[in-house]
Design an enzyme around this catalytic site. Structure first.
Site, PDB file in Angstrom:
ATOM      1  N   ASP A 203      41.200  34.753  32.347  1.00 45.81           N
ATOM      2  CA  ASP A 203      40.084  34.877  33.258  1.00 45.81           C
ATOM      3  C   ASP A 203      38.893  34.140  32.622  1.00 45.81           C
ATOM      4  O   ASP A 203      38.953  33.687  31.482  1.00 45.81           O
ATOM      5  CB  ASP A 203      39.772  36.367  33.524  1.00 45.81           C
ATOM      6  CG  ASP A 203      39.074  36.550  34.863  1.00 45.81           C
ATOM      7  OD1 ASP A 203      39.231  37.610  35.487  1.00 45.81           O
ATOM      8  OD2 ASP A 203      38.394  35.596  35.312  1.00 45.81           O
TER       9      ASP A 203
HETATM   10  C1  GLC Z   1      36.083  35.705  37.651  1.00 41.52           C
HETATM   11  C2  GLC Z   1      37.102  36.670  38.203  1.00 41.52           C
HETATM   12  C3  GLC Z   1      38.387  36.032  38.623  1.00 41.52           C
HETATM   13  C4  GLC Z   1      38.121  34.641  39.140  1.00 41.52           C
HETATM   14  C5  GLC Z   1      37.624  33.809  37.974  1.00 41.52           C
HETATM   15  C6  GLC Z   1      37.244  32.390  38.422  1.00 41.52           C
HETATM   16  O1  GLC Z   1      35.417  36.264  36.557  1.00 41.52           O
HETATM   17  O2  GLC Z   1      37.413  37.798  37.399  1.00 41.52           O
HETATM   18  O3  GLC Z   1      38.972  36.873  39.620  1.00 41.52           O
HETATM   19  O4  GLC Z   1      39.298  34.071  39.671  1.00 41.52           O
HETATM   20  O5  GLC Z   1      36.524  34.410  37.296  1.00 41.52           O
HETATM   21  O6  GLC Z   1      36.129  32.432  39.251  1.00 41.52           O
END
Ligand code: GLC
Length: 712
Positions: free
Chosen positions: A267
């Protein structure tokens, strides 16, 4: 040459730096950036994420234009040494330009076929804008509506989660992931993020292996079985082990038990966050822990590109570990066809059918929670429309809407005017003064209150400590109920709201959710009877925040306090009666359905026969005894009475949604075989045990329509 050979051939020519470059995902620039172009030339960027902030769900975020997407892709393909194309990712969660209901609402449709059709539409629109890969579906099981991200997932049930996972993955990826209108999907957030303590986002979780396998993993297992190309690891730790560096989760379980073969992306900035989680001293430690745990691609914090080469030189990370991760990334790029078709030709998309599907899924997702008979409304009735969401647009699209346009989204007042014209008396009630709204309402036959919550108190980093309706909205309800009129509450929300002290004052409650581009039109179609409501909630509605967590698939207590099922809840709290306001699987129609007794072809089967494919077969007749044709979702639950571990009082194992015309009787058939009668042990082994099972088939999890069978 087949894909495996192409991978090996490429790998054999790659330098260590070029390999690490494939594991590096950076934010896509919104305008030309020579420094970025140079990094692409040097093979240091394997993927771009098209997002501008760490939690793009609620921030207006632009998308990198096709011209720039293709320009950077051209640099990768023609100017880098090996010409490996970039894969472009974006949070295309529940819509693109056409927005569908937030996933918690779509789950309430109990219509996975329609969800799949909608997600196919999403893929068509997003790929036309140059997106190859979406960070969706989000599959986090959650029992806590305080958590803002409950709206992004399939609710509290593993079986609904699994059916929605399959539908979304198939919708996004289509029949062949190499098709130009196919998106590579991403099952997220693996694993357990929805158990964040206190519903506080990004918080720690405590999940036993037994609960992991039986509640949190089934949706991911279904996504893997549906061929999902990627998985995103989650921010949370499980009992002190960050998932980001958890080999047990990322390798032993995800690959060893589920058989996942795609690649895992972290993430946002999650790898460098291992320092904050107290398991790493510095970025090099972070990179070492994550890559050795099986985390293949590093999103946005550049920890891999800045440290892995040195770690290999120091012998802390083997080049074979890097090769394994690179193979997985190259495989997805080859399967996606990026080497053959690296560019986006931005086809024109006719969204007419997409908007029709958006309306259909919104209509099937909305849940009629209460109706004393006031609904459906006559189109000749005078309706006083009051409340803060009468003219709201943006909230109806829900959180995690990056490419939908609020200005294109019909609001409730417009939709209602289109149906009943001047019979709608629109009032901007200003609570502070007794204005003409009351006067108008007095002339009306019925008051419709447009209530709800902003999308900005849902989604990532937007949890709440109290799920009560805002006080000014409660005041509105009481104020208009005092007129002695029928009052209908229409709730435009992402999460379940606590209805204690609210539901009692409303004569009807339509939970319209944040149901996307067509929310307002769908709600009006239901209110005025053009559509008969058929949604069933995929998450429990607790009466008050203090009752959270409250979920249906709960195990019994040793004392008689199974409050979910009304068994002596007084022993739970002395200050309130903790039964659900509206239980899992609940939703009313404008018609009534009468269930016949469950007919079971056989009442006992030997365990060995079950293993060899024999199954229990049940049929139940359902008669539409009301005045409207309507769709009913017939649900089958089991209860494993006695087992080697405590088993839930109810477990949803099957459902079927079907139209039943008024006066007709339909017969529903269900099979229960070995795969639906067991559970996973804490070691992740599936087992079925002998003994008695109660089988419930009815309209929601509280049905008493029961029979008993036995495995002998
Ligand atoms: C965010 C979220 C995730 C998302 C990623 C990219 O923090 O937790 O669900 O896909 O970053 O935006």
């Amino acid at each position: 040459m087949d894909i495996e050979s192409r991978i090996e051939e490429l790998l054999s020519r790659m330098t260590l730096q070029e390999k690490i470059g494939q594991l590096n995902q950076v934010k896509a620039p919104l305008k030309a950036d020579e420094a970025v172009f140079e990094q692409i030339r040097q093979g240091k960027i394997g993927s771009f994420i098209m997002a501008t902030t760490a939690h793009a769900g609620n921030d207006d975020t632009a998308i990198t234009e096709n011209l720039l997407i293709n320009k950077m892709q051209k640099i990768a393909v023609e100017e880098s040494r090996l010409g490996i194309p970039i894969i472009y990712g974006r949070d295309v969660i529940h819509g693109h330009r056409t927005v569908y209901p937030v996933p918690l609402a779509s789950a309430a449709s109990f219509n996975p076929e329609l969800v799949e059709k909608c997600y196919r539409n999403i893929a068509r629109e997003a790929t036309a804008d140059g997106v190859n890969w979406t960070f969706s579906p989000m599959l986090d099981l959650s029992r806590d509506p305080r958590w803002g991200r409950i709206i992004e997932g399939p609710g509290e049930d593993p079986y609904v989660g699994a059916t929605m996972a399959e539908a979304c993955v198939k919708g996004f990826q289509g029949d062949d992931i190499s098709n130009k209108d196919s998106l590579v999907a991403c099952a997220k957030h693996y694993i357990g993020y929805g158990a964040s303590e206190g519903g506080r986002d990004y918080h720690r979780t405590e999940i036993s292996d037994y609960n992991l396998y039986n509640y949190y993993l089934p949706a991911f297992r279904a996504a893997v079985n549906a061929g999902v190309g990627t998985v995103m690891s989650s921010f949370n730790d499980i009992s002190g082990q960050p998932v980001t560096s958890g080999k047990k989760y990322l390798t032993d379980i995800l690959r060893g038990k589920l058989g996942f073969e795609g690649f895992v992306v972290s993430d946002w900035d999650a790898v460098c966050q291992l320092k904050k989680q107290g398991v790493a001293e510095n970025d090099a430690d972070c990179a070492e822990l994550a890559i050795n745990a099986g985390l293949d691609m590093n999103m946005t914090d550049k920890v891999y590109i800045n440290n892995l080469e040195q770690l290999v030189i120091e012998g802390k990370v083997s080049e074979e570990t890097i090769n394994t991760a690179v193979r997985r990334v190259l495989k997805i790029k080859l399967q996606k066809g990026l080497f053959e078709k690296p560019y986006c030709d931005a086809p024109e998309i006719d969204r007419t059918e997409h908007l029709k599907d958006a309306r259909a899924i919104a209509e099937e997702s909305m849940v009629l929670l209460k109706n004393d008979g006031v609904l459906p409304l006559s189109k000749n009735s005078k309706v006083a429309l009051v409340g803060p969401f009468a003219r709201e647009r943006r909230a109806l699209l829900g959180s995690w809407t990056l490419d939908g346009k609020a200005e294109e989204t019909p609001n409730f007042a417009e939709a209602m005017k289109a149906v009943i014209g001047n019979n709608m008396l629109l009032s901007d009630d200003n609570i502070a003064v007794l204005d003409n709204s009351i006067a108008r309402a007095v002339k009306a036959d019925v008051v419709v209150l447009a209530l709800g919550e902003s999308e900005k108190v849902t989604g990532e980093a937007y949890s709440v400590s109290d799920i009560s309706l805002p006080k000014n909205q409660v005041e509105l309800i009481h104020r208009y109920k005092a007129l002695g009129k029928k009052v209908v509450g229409v709730f435009f929300c992402g999460r379940p709201m606590a209805m204690e002290g609210v539901a009692e004052y409303l004569d009807a409650i339509l939970y319209a959710w944040h149901a996307g581009s067509e929310t307002a039109n769908a709600a009006c179609n239901i209110l005025f009877g053009d559509v008969v409501p058929s949604g069933k909630t995929a998450v429990t509605f607790p009466k008050r925040t203090g009752h959270i967590p409250m979920y249906y698939n709960v195990t019994s207590s040793g004392r008689k306090v199974d409050c979910y099922y009304g068994e002596n809840p007084q022993n739970c709290y002395v200050d309130s009666y903790p039964t659900p306001a509206f239980p899992f699987g609940f939703g009313l129609s404008y018609t009534e359905f009468e269930y016949g007794e469950i007919v079971s072809r056989t009442n006992e089967i030997t365990l060995s026969d079950l293993k060899n494919g024999k199954s229990f077969n049940f049929t139940v007749s359902v008669k539409n005894t009301g005045d409207y044709d309507g769709k009913e979702t017939v649900q089958l639950y089991i209860r494993d009475k006695i087992a080697s571990v405590m088993r839930p009082l109810r477990e949803l194992k099957a459902f079927e949604k079907r139209l039943i015309n008024k006066g007709d009787t339909e017969t529903f058939s269900f099979q229960l075989g070995y795969d639906k009668l067991g559970f996973y042990t804490e070691n992740g082994d599936y087992t079925v045990e002998k003994g008695e099972f109660e089988i419930y088939i009815g309209e929601n999890c509280l049905t008493t329509n029961k029979t008993t069978v036995e495995i002998i």
